[in-house]
Every structure is written in C-alpha cells, then in structure tokens.
Design a protein around this motif. Structure first.
Motif, PDB file in Angstrom:
ATOM      1  N   MET A  99      15.764   2.656   9.399  1.00 33.56           N
ATOM      2  CA  MET A  99      16.697   2.854   8.304  1.00 33.56           C
ATOM      3  C   MET A  99      17.924   3.598   8.798  1.00 33.56           C
ATOM      4  O   MET A  99      17.845   4.563   9.519  1.00 33.56           O
ATOM      5  CB  MET A  99      16.021   3.645   7.188  1.00 33.56           C
ATOM      6  N   SER A 100      19.055   3.126   8.402  1.00 37.38           N
ATOM      7  CA  SER A 100      20.316   3.748   8.762  1.00 37.38           C
ATOM      8  C   SER A 100      20.546   4.991   7.904  1.00 37.38           C
ATOM      9  O   SER A 100      20.024   5.112   6.803  1.00 37.38           O
ATOM     10  CB  SER A 100      21.447   2.745   8.541  1.00 37.38           C
ATOM     11  N   ALA A 101      21.344   5.874   8.407  1.00 33.10           N
ATOM     12  CA  ALA A 101      21.639   7.124   7.696  1.00 33.10           C
ATOM     13  C   ALA A 101      22.857   6.978   6.789  1.00 33.10           C
ATOM     14  O   ALA A 101      23.334   7.985   6.259  1.00 33.10           O
ATOM     15  CB  ALA A 101      21.857   8.231   8.703  1.00 33.10           C
ATOM     16  N   ASN A 102      23.355   5.742   6.589  1.00 34.73           N
ATOM     17  CA  ASN A 102      24.569   5.557   5.795  1.00 34.73           C
ATOM     18  C   ASN A 102      24.439   6.095   4.371  1.00 34.73           C
ATOM     19  O   ASN A 102      25.378   6.708   3.846  1.00 34.73           O
ATOM     20  CB  ASN A 102      24.973   4.082   5.755  1.00 34.73           C
ATOM     21  N   ASN A 103      23.281   5.869   3.731  1.00 35.81           N
ATOM     22  CA  ASN A 103      23.082   6.388   2.375  1.00 35.81           C
ATOM     23  C   ASN A 103      23.120   7.913   2.358  1.00 35.81           C
ATOM     24  O   ASN A 103      23.678   8.526   1.455  1.00 35.81           O
ATOM     25  CB  ASN A 103      21.759   5.897   1.792  1.00 35.81           C
ATOM     26  N   LEU A 104      22.529   8.517   3.379  1.00 39.49           N
ATOM     27  CA  LEU A 104      22.537   9.972   3.487  1.00 39.49           C
ATOM     28  C   LEU A 104      23.956  10.486   3.724  1.00 39.49           C
ATOM     29  O   LEU A 104      24.374  11.468   3.107  1.00 39.49           O
ATOM     30  CB  LEU A 104      21.599  10.423   4.606  1.00 39.49           C
ATOM     31  N   PHE A 105      24.719   9.802   4.581  1.00 39.12           N
ATOM     32  CA  PHE A 105      26.111  10.198   4.822  1.00 39.12           C
ATOM     33  C   PHE A 105      26.927  10.121   3.536  1.00 39.12           C
ATOM     34  O   PHE A 105      27.728  11.010   3.235  1.00 39.12           O
ATOM     35  CB  PHE A 105      26.759   9.318   5.892  1.00 39.12           C
ATOM     36  N   THR A 106      26.751   9.053   2.778  1.00 37.91           N
ATOM     37  CA  THR A 106      27.479   8.876   1.518  1.00 37.91           C
ATOM     38  C   THR A 106      27.139  10.003   0.538  1.00 37.91           C
ATOM     39  O   THR A 106      28.026  10.560  -0.113  1.00 37.91           O
ATOM     40  CB  THR A 106      27.142   7.512   0.889  1.00 37.91           C
ATOM     41  N   THR A 107      25.863  10.340   0.464  1.00 43.21           N
ATOM     42  CA  THR A 107      25.426  11.413  -0.436  1.00 43.21           C
ATOM     43  C   THR A 107      25.998  12.759   0.001  1.00 43.21           C
ATOM     44  O   THR A 107      26.461  13.545  -0.833  1.00 43.21           O
ATOM     45  CB  THR A 107      23.884  11.481  -0.474  1.00 43.21           C
ATOM     46  N   LEU A 108      25.998  13.019   1.299  1.00 39.57           N
ATOM     47  CA  LEU A 108      26.561  14.273   1.810  1.00 39.57           C
ATOM     48  C   LEU A 108      28.060  14.356   1.538  1.00 39.57           C
ATOM     49  O   LEU A 108      28.576  15.427   1.201  1.00 39.57           O
ATOM     50  CB  LEU A 108      26.273  14.413   3.304  1.00 39.57           C
ATOM     51  N   GLU A 109      28.746  13.237   1.673  1.00 38.73           N
ATOM     52  CA  GLU A 109      30.182  13.214   1.388  1.00 38.73           C
ATOM     53  C   GLU A 109      30.444  13.520  -0.089  1.00 38.73           C
ATOM     54  O   GLU A 109      31.338  14.303  -0.418  1.00 38.73           O
ATOM     55  CB  GLU A 109      30.770  11.850   1.762  1.00 38.73           C
ATOM     56  N   LYS A 110      29.664  12.916  -0.983  1.00 33.80           N
ATOM     57  CA  LYS A 110      29.824  13.189  -2.419  1.00 33.80           C
ATOM     58  C   LYS A 110      29.512  14.650  -2.737  1.00 33.80           C
ATOM     59  O   LYS A 110      30.215  15.285  -3.531  1.00 33.80           O
ATOM     60  CB  LYS A 110      28.906  12.275  -3.234  1.00 33.80           C
ATOM     61  N   LEU A 111      28.490  15.168  -2.106  1.00 30.11           N
ATOM     62  CA  LEU A 111      28.120  16.563  -2.314  1.00 30.11           C
ATOM     63  C   LEU A 111      29.241  17.490  -1.857  1.00 30.11           C
ATOM     64  O   LEU A 111      29.581  18.470  -2.540  1.00 30.11           O
ATOM     65  CB  LEU A 111      26.822  16.865  -1.559  1.00 30.11           C
ATOM     66  N   TYR A 112      29.839  17.169  -0.724  1.00 30.57           N
ATOM     67  CA  TYR A 112      30.966  17.964  -0.225  1.00 30.57           C
ATOM     68  C   TYR A 112      32.144  17.903  -1.201  1.00 30.57           C
ATOM     69  O   TYR A 112      32.760  18.927  -1.507  1.00 30.57           O
ATOM     70  CB  TYR A 112      31.404  17.485   1.165  1.00 30.57           C
ATOM     71  N   LYS A 113      32.465  16.709  -1.680  1.00 30.95           N
ATOM     72  CA  LYS A 113      33.593  16.562  -2.611  1.00 30.95           C
ATOM     73  C   LYS A 113      33.369  17.362  -3.894  1.00 30.95           C
ATOM     74  O   LYS A 113      34.307  17.963  -4.429  1.00 30.95           O
ATOM     75  CB  LYS A 113      33.832  15.089  -2.934  1.00 30.95           C
ATOM     76  N   LEU A 114      32.143  17.370  -4.384  1.00 29.66           N
ATOM     77  CA  LEU A 114      31.836  18.157  -5.585  1.00 29.66           C
ATOM     78  C   LEU A 114      32.003  19.654  -5.320  1.00 29.66           C
ATOM     79  O   LEU A 114      32.564  20.384  -6.142  1.00 29.66           O
ATOM     80  CB  LEU A 114      30.423  17.863  -6.079  1.00 29.66           C
ATOM     81  N   HIS A 115      31.526  20.110  -4.166  1.00 27.69           N
ATOM     82  CA  HIS A 115      31.698  21.523  -3.819  1.00 27.69           C
ATOM     83  C   HIS A 115      33.180  21.876  -3.642  1.00 27.69           C
ATOM     84  O   HIS A 115      33.614  22.950  -4.060  1.00 27.69           O
ATOM     85  CB  HIS A 115      30.919  21.862  -2.549  1.00 27.69           C
ATOM     86  N   LYS A 116      33.924  20.988  -3.028  1.00 23.58           N
ATOM     87  CA  LYS A 116      35.365  21.217  -2.845  1.00 23.58           C
ATOM     88  C   LYS A 116      36.074  21.284  -4.191  1.00 23.58           C
ATOM     89  O   LYS A 116      36.928  22.152  -4.419  1.00 23.58           O
ATOM     90  CB  LYS A 116      35.951  20.090  -1.979  1.00 23.58           C
ATOM     91  N   SER A 117      35.711  20.399  -5.100  1.00 26.14           N
ATOM     92  CA  SER A 117      36.294  20.405  -6.434  1.00 26.14           C
ATOM     93  C   SER A 117      35.934  21.693  -7.177  1.00 26.14           C
ATOM     94  O   SER A 117      36.771  22.277  -7.872  1.00 26.14           O
ATOM     95  CB  SER A 117      35.806  19.181  -7.209  1.00 26.14           C
ATOM     96  N   LEU A 118      34.698  22.155  -7.019  1.00 25.79           N
ATOM     97  CA  LEU A 118      34.280  23.416  -7.637  1.00 25.79           C
ATOM     98  C   LEU A 118      35.052  24.585  -7.037  1.00 25.79           C
ATOM     99  O   LEU A 118      35.442  25.512  -7.749  1.00 25.79           O
ATOM    100  CB  LEU A 118      32.773  23.616  -7.465  1.00 25.79           C
ATOM    101  N   PHE A 119      35.308  24.537  -5.730  1.00 28.41           N
ATOM    102  CA  PHE A 119      36.104  25.588  -5.094  1.00 28.41           C
ATOM    103  C   PHE A 119      37.518  25.603  -5.653  1.00 28.41           C
ATOM    104  O   PHE A 119      38.067  26.668  -5.964  1.00 28.41           O
ATOM    105  CB  PHE A 119      36.137  25.405  -3.571  1.00 28.41           C
ATOM    106  N   ASP A 120      38.124  24.428  -5.786  1.00 28.51           N
ATOM    107  CA  ASP A 120      39.473  24.351  -6.355  1.00 28.51           C
ATOM    108  C   ASP A 120      39.494  24.906  -7.779  1.00 28.51           C
ATOM    109  O   ASP A 120      40.443  25.587  -8.180  1.00 28.51           O
ATOM    110  CB  ASP A 120      39.977  22.905  -6.350  1.00 28.51           C
TER     111      ASP A 120
END
Length: 164
Positions: free
Chosen positions: A1-22
């Motif tokens: 199994m490729s880690a692409n789904n995990l990468f996508t989830t981590l990217e979304k998680l980062y964006k949510l944290h960044k938005s919360l920081f802003d």
C-alpha cells in the motif's frame, strides 16, 4: 500500500493547524482591542477548527493503521507518524519526516500563541477587577464593636455613599 492517503491526511491536518494558528493571531489582536463580540466569533471559529482537527486526527490514525498493517506491523491503538517512518521505504520516510516536522513546528507556534493569548486575557481580567474594586466603596474596618454589641450595617451602601 502506498502512503499517498497518509500524506494527503497529514497535509490536511497541517492546513487545519495552520488555519487555527492564523485564527489565534487574529484572536490576539481582538483581545488587545477588547472587542467582545468579535472575540465571541473568533472563539466559535476556534471550536469549529478543533472539531475538524479531531476528525482529521482520527482519519490520520486510521490511515497510519492501514499503512502499518500493509507493512505487516502489529498496530497499537493509536499509531504515530514515527512508527510509520520506522517502517516506511526511504522515499516515504523523507516525506513522512517532512510532514512530521511541519506539524510539530506549527503546533509549537500555536502553543506559544495560545499562552500569549491566555496571559493577555488574564491581564485584562486583572485590570477589570482593579477598576471594579476602585469603584466599589470599602466597608469600614473597625476593630472594636459598639458598646451594646450591635454591628454597623454596611450591606446597604452603594457607590454613591462613598467618599470622593
């Protein structure tokens, strides 16, 4: 199994944290201005962000479990990114390490900003309490009682009864 789904989830998680920081940076400005209606709106937005982060964190744990299971690794109840890094291929390790560092950095920045906001709110409350105590009359603090044992009633005093 490729880690692409995990990468996508981590990217979304980062964006949510960044938005919360802003949002927390905006909250600092609102606290400094003392705009209570805007602060209420910001707090509601923060609650929405936190709910989305919790949902995305559950998704990250599911994706991490699938990723580790596809590698034949026994999964505990909450697999970490570090566990995925340990069992990934060399290119997946690099990408996972990249996302892990970005998430840790934004969470540390968010923690620092939240501490600042907490201190600002505390100082504002101290200022309000100080002003209230200056406006309220202080009851007489006598160390003796009246000859017949009665105490002077100060409960009915208002702000207009105090001396200027």
């Amino acid at each position: 199994m490729s880690a692409n789904n995990l990468f996508t989830t981590l990217e979304k998680l980062y964006k949510l944290h960044k938005s919360l920081f802003d949002l927390s940076v905006n909250k600092t400005d609102v606290i400094k201005k003392g705009d209570m209606s805007e602060l209420d709106r910001v707090l509601k937005d923060e609650q929405k962000h936190l709910a989305a982060i919790n949902t995305m964190e559950a998704e990250r744990q599911r994706e991490s479990s699938h990723y580790l299971q596809s590698r034949g690794v026994p999964v505990n109840e909450a697999p970490t990114i570090s566990q995925c890094i340990e069992h990934g291929s060399s290119e997946e390790r690099g990408a996972l390490t990249h996302w892990q560092r970005k998430l840790v950095k934004i969470i540390e920045e968010l923690r620092g900003r939240n501490e600042l906001n907490q201190k600002l709110v505390y100082q504002s409350l101290q200022f309000v309490n100080m002003n209230l105590s200056m406006m309220q009359p202080q009851p007489d603090q006598s160390t003796y009682s009246r000859p017949n044992g009665e105490k002077k009633s100060t409960a009915s005093r208002s702000i207009f009864d105090s001396k200027a």
